[in-house]
Scaffold this motif. Sequence first.
Motif, PDB file in Angstrom:
ATOM      1  N   LYS A   1       0.659  -1.267   0.145  1.00 51.28           N
ATOM      2  CA  LYS A   1      -0.089  -0.058  -0.021  1.00 51.28           C
ATOM      3  C   LYS A   1       0.848   1.352  -0.019  1.00 51.28           C
ATOM      4  O   LYS A   1       0.559   2.188  -0.635  1.00 51.28           O
ATOM      5  CB  LYS A   1      -0.901  -0.031   1.064  1.00 51.28           C
ATOM      6  CG  LYS A   1      -1.802  -1.209   1.096  1.00 51.28           C
ATOM      7  CD  LYS A   1      -2.949  -1.128   0.103  1.00 51.28           C
ATOM      8  CE  LYS A   1      -3.972  -2.416   0.244  1.00 51.28           C
ATOM      9  NZ  LYS A   1      -4.775  -2.483  -0.880  1.00 51.28           N
ATOM     10  N   VAL A   2       1.744   1.107   0.730  1.00 51.22           N
ATOM     11  CA  VAL A   2       2.750   2.305   0.888  1.00 51.22           C
ATOM     12  C   VAL A   2       3.589   2.499  -0.508  1.00 51.22           C
ATOM     13  O   VAL A   2       3.704   3.803  -0.948  1.00 51.22           O
ATOM     14  CB  VAL A   2       3.861   1.995   1.821  1.00 51.22           C
ATOM     15  CG1 VAL A   2       4.726   3.445   1.773  1.00 51.22           C
ATOM     16  CG2 VAL A   2       3.139   2.372   3.200  1.00 51.22           C
TER      17      VAL A   2
ATOM     18  N   ALA B   1       0.998   4.304  -2.755  1.00 53.65           N
ATOM     19  CA  ALA B   1       1.041   5.666  -2.353  1.00 53.65           C
ATOM     20  C   ALA B   1       2.167   6.364  -2.789  1.00 53.65           C
ATOM     21  O   ALA B   1       1.850   7.494  -3.361  1.00 53.65           O
ATOM     22  CB  ALA B   1       0.861   5.647  -0.953  1.00 53.65           C
TER      23      ALA B   1
ATOM     24  N   GLN C   1       9.367  14.112  -1.298  1.00 48.93           N
ATOM     25  CA  GLN C   1       9.361  13.226  -0.172  1.00 48.93           C
ATOM     26  C   GLN C   1       8.778  13.753   1.111  1.00 48.93           C
ATOM     27  O   GLN C   1       8.134  13.136   1.850  1.00 48.93           O
ATOM     28  CB  GLN C   1      10.895  12.655  -0.100  1.00 48.93           C
ATOM     29  CG  GLN C   1      10.908  11.548   0.827  1.00 48.93           C
ATOM     30  CD  GLN C   1      12.167  10.898   0.999  1.00 48.93           C
ATOM     31  OE1 GLN C   1      13.076  11.385   0.283  1.00 48.93           O
ATOM     32  NE2 GLN C   1      12.485  10.094   1.806  1.00 48.93           N
TER      33      GLN C   1
ATOM     34  N   LEU D   1       5.258  14.068   1.285  1.00 51.30           N
ATOM     35  CA  LEU D   1       4.373  12.726   1.609  1.00 51.30           C
ATOM     36  C   LEU D   1       4.707  12.464   2.857  1.00 51.30           C
ATOM     37  O   LEU D   1       3.697  11.700   3.548  1.00 51.30           O
ATOM     38  CB  LEU D   1       5.197  11.584   0.378  1.00 51.30           C
ATOM     39  CG  LEU D   1       4.439  10.443   0.556  1.00 51.30           C
ATOM     40  CD1 LEU D   1       2.898  10.412   0.226  1.00 51.30           C
ATOM     41  CD2 LEU D   1       5.121   9.516  -0.424  1.00 51.30           C
ATOM     42  N   LEU D   2       5.830  12.541   3.441  1.00 52.70           N
ATOM     43  CA  LEU D   2       5.959  12.261   4.832  1.00 52.70           C
ATOM     44  C   LEU D   2       5.034  13.023   5.690  1.00 52.70           C
ATOM     45  O   LEU D   2       4.670  12.575   6.633  1.00 52.70           O
ATOM     46  CB  LEU D   2       7.484  12.443   5.097  1.00 52.70           C
ATOM     47  CG  LEU D   2       8.518  11.434   4.746  1.00 52.70           C
ATOM     48  CD1 LEU D   2      10.016  11.977   4.985  1.00 52.70           C
ATOM     49  CD2 LEU D   2       8.205   9.944   5.277  1.00 52.70           C
ATOM     50  N   GLU D   3       4.850  14.437   5.439  1.00 58.60           N
ATOM     51  CA  GLU D   3       4.266  15.091   6.122  1.00 58.60           C
ATOM     52  C   GLU D   3       2.657  14.613   6.231  1.00 58.60           C
ATOM     53  O   GLU D   3       1.741  14.707   7.172  1.00 58.60           O
ATOM     54  CB  GLU D   3       4.101  16.568   5.718  1.00 58.60           C
ATOM     55  CG  GLU D   3       5.329  17.210   6.278  1.00 58.60           C
ATOM     56  CD  GLU D   3       5.394  18.668   5.864  1.00 58.60           C
ATOM     57  OE1 GLU D   3       4.530  19.103   5.091  1.00 58.60           O
ATOM     58  OE2 GLU D   3       6.665  19.161   5.589  1.00 58.60           O
ATOM     59  N   MET D   4       2.347  14.197   5.203  1.00 55.94           N
ATOM     60  CA  MET D   4       1.008  13.748   4.774  1.00 55.94           C
ATOM     61  C   MET D   4       0.841  12.429   5.479  1.00 55.94           C
ATOM     62  O   MET D   4      -0.287  12.273   6.402  1.00 55.94           O
ATOM     63  CB  MET D   4       0.543  13.467   3.401  1.00 55.94           C
ATOM     64  CG  MET D   4      -0.749  13.021   2.941  1.00 55.94           C
ATOM     65  SD  MET D   4      -1.222  12.734   1.249  1.00 55.94           S
ATOM     66  CE  MET D   4      -0.661  14.180   0.618  1.00 55.94           C
ATOM     67  N   PHE D   5       1.682  11.566   5.489  1.00 61.09           N
ATOM     68  CA  PHE D   5       1.618  10.127   6.333  1.00 61.09           C
ATOM     69  C   PHE D   5       1.570  10.414   7.825  1.00 61.09           C
ATOM     70  O   PHE D   5       0.847  10.011   8.438  1.00 61.09           O
ATOM     71  CB  PHE D   5       2.954   9.423   5.995  1.00 61.09           C
ATOM     72  CG  PHE D   5       2.674   8.460   4.628  1.00 61.09           C
ATOM     73  CD1 PHE D   5       1.524   7.412   4.886  1.00 61.09           C
ATOM     74  CD2 PHE D   5       3.686   8.487   3.924  1.00 61.09           C
ATOM     75  CE1 PHE D   5       1.668   6.551   3.774  1.00 61.09           C
ATOM     76  CE2 PHE D   5       3.557   7.471   2.786  1.00 61.09           C
ATOM     77  CZ  PHE D   5       2.560   6.844   2.762  1.00 61.09           C
ATOM     78  N   THR D   6       2.324  11.595   8.160  1.00 62.67           N
ATOM     79  CA  THR D   6       2.196  11.806   9.724  1.00 62.67           C
ATOM     80  C   THR D   6       0.882  12.345   9.946  1.00 62.67           C
ATOM     81  O   THR D   6       0.441  11.820  11.291  1.00 62.67           O
ATOM     82  CB  THR D   6       3.490  12.825  10.053  1.00 62.67           C
ATOM     83  OG1 THR D   6       4.635  12.067   9.614  1.00 62.67           O
ATOM     84  CG2 THR D   6       3.215  13.340  11.521  1.00 62.67           C
TER      85      THR D   6
ATOM     86  N   LEU E   1      -1.859  11.869   8.705  1.00 61.48           N
ATOM     87  CA  LEU E   1      -3.024  10.792   8.518  1.00 61.48           C
ATOM     88  C   LEU E   1      -2.814   9.806   9.627  1.00 61.48           C
ATOM     89  O   LEU E   1      -3.640   9.337  10.244  1.00 61.48           O
ATOM     90  CB  LEU E   1      -2.996  10.203   7.193  1.00 61.48           C
ATOM     91  CG  LEU E   1      -3.454  10.771   6.074  1.00 61.48           C
ATOM     92  CD1 LEU E   1      -3.046  10.317   4.661  1.00 61.48           C
ATOM     93  CD2 LEU E   1      -4.842  11.280   6.100  1.00 61.48           C
ATOM     94  N   TYR E   2      -1.608   9.554   9.992  1.00 64.19           N
ATOM     95  CA  TYR E   2      -1.297   8.486  11.172  1.00 64.19           C
ATOM     96  C   TYR E   2      -1.769   8.928  12.319  1.00 64.19           C
ATOM     97  O   TYR E   2      -2.447   8.343  13.099  1.00 64.19           O
ATOM     98  CB  TYR E   2       0.181   8.219  10.987  1.00 64.19           C
ATOM     99  CG  TYR E   2       0.567   6.806  11.976  1.00 64.19           C
ATOM    100  CD1 TYR E   2       0.394   5.675  11.523  1.00 64.19           C
ATOM    101  CD2 TYR E   2       0.760   7.221  13.394  1.00 64.19           C
ATOM    102  CE1 TYR E   2       0.856   4.775  12.423  1.00 64.19           C
ATOM    103  CE2 TYR E   2       0.973   6.095  14.112  1.00 64.19           C
ATOM    104  CZ  TYR E   2       1.141   4.885  13.586  1.00 64.19           C
ATOM    105  OH  TYR E   2       1.355   3.777  14.400  1.00 64.19           O
TER     106      TYR E   2
END
Length: 124
Positions: A95-96, A99, A110, A113-118, A120-121
């Motif tokens: 899945k990652v 994404a 990058q 994307l990391l900020e978005m993951f953070t 959402l997490y």
Amino acid sequence: MNIIISNSSPEPIYQQIVNQLKRLILNGELSETEALPSIRSLAKELQISVITSKRAYEDLERDGYIETVPGKGSFVAAQNKELLREKRLRVVEEKVSEAITVAKIAGLSQQELLEMFTLLYEDN
């Protein structure tokens, strides 16, 4: 057990069943040795062919997610905890990876994307 079939999905119905049952097993919503509906009951409940539900169960059994005992039914297979964790990690990695591919196509960096993951997490 809540399985939702979408007639508009490009995925075959049996594959939708397989994917949803795998997800339920990997998430721990279906526990080890838990009984599953019979092939006929599942077909009736989902209003699909018995052949379709049989194919889904055969695929799940082949992949080691369920066990079928003749005359008794199908059950969630007892899983090695480490193997189960590896399967879960593989799903997350897939899945990652998807994404990341979509993010690159959309032109996200990058860091974005990391900020978005953070975010959402933390929201989940």
